[in-house]
Design a protein around this motif. Structure first.
Motif, PDB file in Angstrom:
ATOM      1  N   ASP A  67       0.839  -1.196   0.000  1.00 19.97           N
ATOM      2  CA  ASP A  67       0.000   0.000   0.000  1.00 19.97           C
ATOM      3  C   ASP A  67       0.874   1.246   0.000  1.00 19.97           C
ATOM      4  O   ASP A  67       1.736   1.403   0.880  1.00 19.97           O
ATOM      5  N   PRO A  68       0.687   2.120  -0.978  1.00 22.28           N
ATOM      6  CA  PRO A  68       1.493   3.343  -1.012  1.00 22.28           C
ATOM      7  C   PRO A  68       1.053   4.315   0.069  1.00 22.28           C
ATOM      8  O   PRO A  68      -0.106   4.311   0.494  1.00 22.28           O
ATOM      9  N   TRP A  69       1.975   5.130   0.534  1.00 16.81           N
ATOM     10  CA  TRP A  69       1.633   6.200   1.447  1.00 16.81           C
ATOM     11  C   TRP A  69       1.052   7.326   0.616  1.00 16.81           C
ATOM     12  O   TRP A  69       1.391   7.508  -0.562  1.00 16.81           O
ATOM     13  N   GLN A  70       0.179   8.130   1.223  1.00 15.63           N
ATOM     14  CA  GLN A  70      -0.438   9.254   0.529  1.00 15.63           C
ATOM     15  C   GLN A  70      -0.062  10.542   1.249  1.00 15.63           C
ATOM     16  O   GLN A  70      -0.153  10.614   2.477  1.00 15.63           O
ATOM     17  N   LEU A  71       0.327  11.552   0.485  1.00 16.87           N
ATOM     18  CA  LEU A  71       0.658  12.851   1.054  1.00 16.87           C
ATOM     19  C   LEU A  71      -0.582  13.720   1.029  1.00 16.87           C
ATOM     20  O   LEU A  71      -1.107  14.042  -0.041  1.00 16.87           O
ATOM     21  N   ARG A  72      -1.094  14.063   2.219  1.00 11.57           N
ATOM     22  CA  ARG A  72      -2.275  14.926   2.346  1.00 11.57           C
ATOM     23  C   ARG A  72      -2.010  15.966   3.415  1.00 11.57           C
ATOM     24  O   ARG A  72      -1.590  15.633   4.522  1.00 11.57           O
ATOM     25  N   ASP A  73      -2.252  17.210   3.080  1.00  9.82           N
ATOM     26  CA  ASP A  73      -2.109  18.319   4.028  1.00  9.82           C
ATOM     27  C   ASP A  73      -0.728  18.351   4.684  1.00  9.82           C
ATOM     28  O   ASP A  73      -0.594  18.638   5.866  1.00  9.82           O
ATOM     29  N   GLY A  74       0.292  17.990   3.926  1.00  9.05           N
ATOM     30  CA  GLY A  74       1.658  18.041   4.429  1.00  9.05           C
ATOM     31  C   GLY A  74       2.065  16.869   5.304  1.00  9.05           C
ATOM     32  O   GLY A  74       3.135  16.881   5.890  1.00  9.05           O
ATOM     33  N   HIS A  75       1.213  15.849   5.415  1.00 13.81           N
ATOM     34  CA  HIS A  75       1.521  14.671   6.218  1.00 13.81           C
ATOM     35  C   HIS A  75       1.378  13.414   5.370  1.00 13.81           C
ATOM     36  O   HIS A  75       0.552  13.355   4.472  1.00 13.81           O
ATOM     37  N   TRP A  76       2.168  12.392   5.687  1.00 10.22           N
ATOM     38  CA  TRP A  76       2.070  11.108   5.011  1.00 10.22           C
ATOM     39  C   TRP A  76       1.057  10.255   5.746  1.00 10.22           C
ATOM     40  O   TRP A  76       1.057  10.175   6.969  1.00 10.22           O
ATOM     41  N   TRP A  77       0.179   9.608   4.966  1.00 11.76           N
ATOM     42  CA  TRP A  77      -0.885   8.781   5.511  1.00 11.76           C
ATOM     43  C   TRP A  77      -0.802   7.378   4.942  1.00 11.76           C
ATOM     44  O   TRP A  77      -0.364   7.176   3.819  1.00 11.76           O
ATOM     45  N   SER A  78      -1.262   6.426   5.763  1.00 12.36           N
ATOM     46  CA  SER A  78      -1.342   5.042   5.326  1.00 12.36           C
ATOM     47  C   SER A  78      -2.603   4.433   5.926  1.00 12.36           C
ATOM     48  O   SER A  78      -3.058   4.860   6.983  1.00 12.36           O
ATOM     49  N   THR A  79      -3.155   3.466   5.233  1.00  8.88           N
ATOM     50  CA  THR A  79      -4.354   2.782   5.722  1.00  8.88           C
ATOM     51  C   THR A  79      -4.022   1.325   5.964  1.00  8.88           C
ATOM     52  O   THR A  79      -3.468   0.649   5.088  1.00  8.88           O
TER      53      THR A  79
END
Length: 105
Positions: A67-79
């Motif tokens: 699962d790739p990390w996602q850059l949102r609002d300046g933060h890296w996210w993962s599910t």
């Protein structure tokens, strides 16, 4: 333009240059910290442990998907397991999203 105006303009330009120099000299420590701080946009592949881009879905080494990390609002996210996590760059830990608004992509 007469010589008095030219002298006044030159004095203002010199004053501006001096102010810029003083501001830069006062912040040289902060600038140095920012330049020396290691910035990594890579992560370990969960399969082969080689480095790969944070937003990559396929490891360039072992060719396995993750699962790739996602850059949102300046933060890296993962599910994971249906829950959203934000990566804390300060301590290198994942923090679970505390609210449903924060967890939305």
């Amino acid at each position: 333009m007469d010589s008095d105006a030219i002298i006044a303009i030159a004095a203002v330009i010199q004053l501006v240059i001096l102010l810029v120099f003083l501001v830069m000299a006062a912040n040289v420590g902060k600038i140095r910290q920012l330049l020396e701080k290691p910035v990594t946009l890579r992560r370990q592949c969960p399969h082969c442990l080689e480095t790969m881009r944070r937003d990559a879905a396929v490891c360039p080494h072992c060719q396995r998907e993750s699962d790739p990390w996602q850059l949102r609002d300046g933060h890296w996210w993962s599910t994971r397991d249906g829950r959203s996590y934000r990566y804390n760059e300060q301590n290198g830990e994942w923090v679970e999203a505390s609210s449903s608004a924060e967890a939305q992509p």
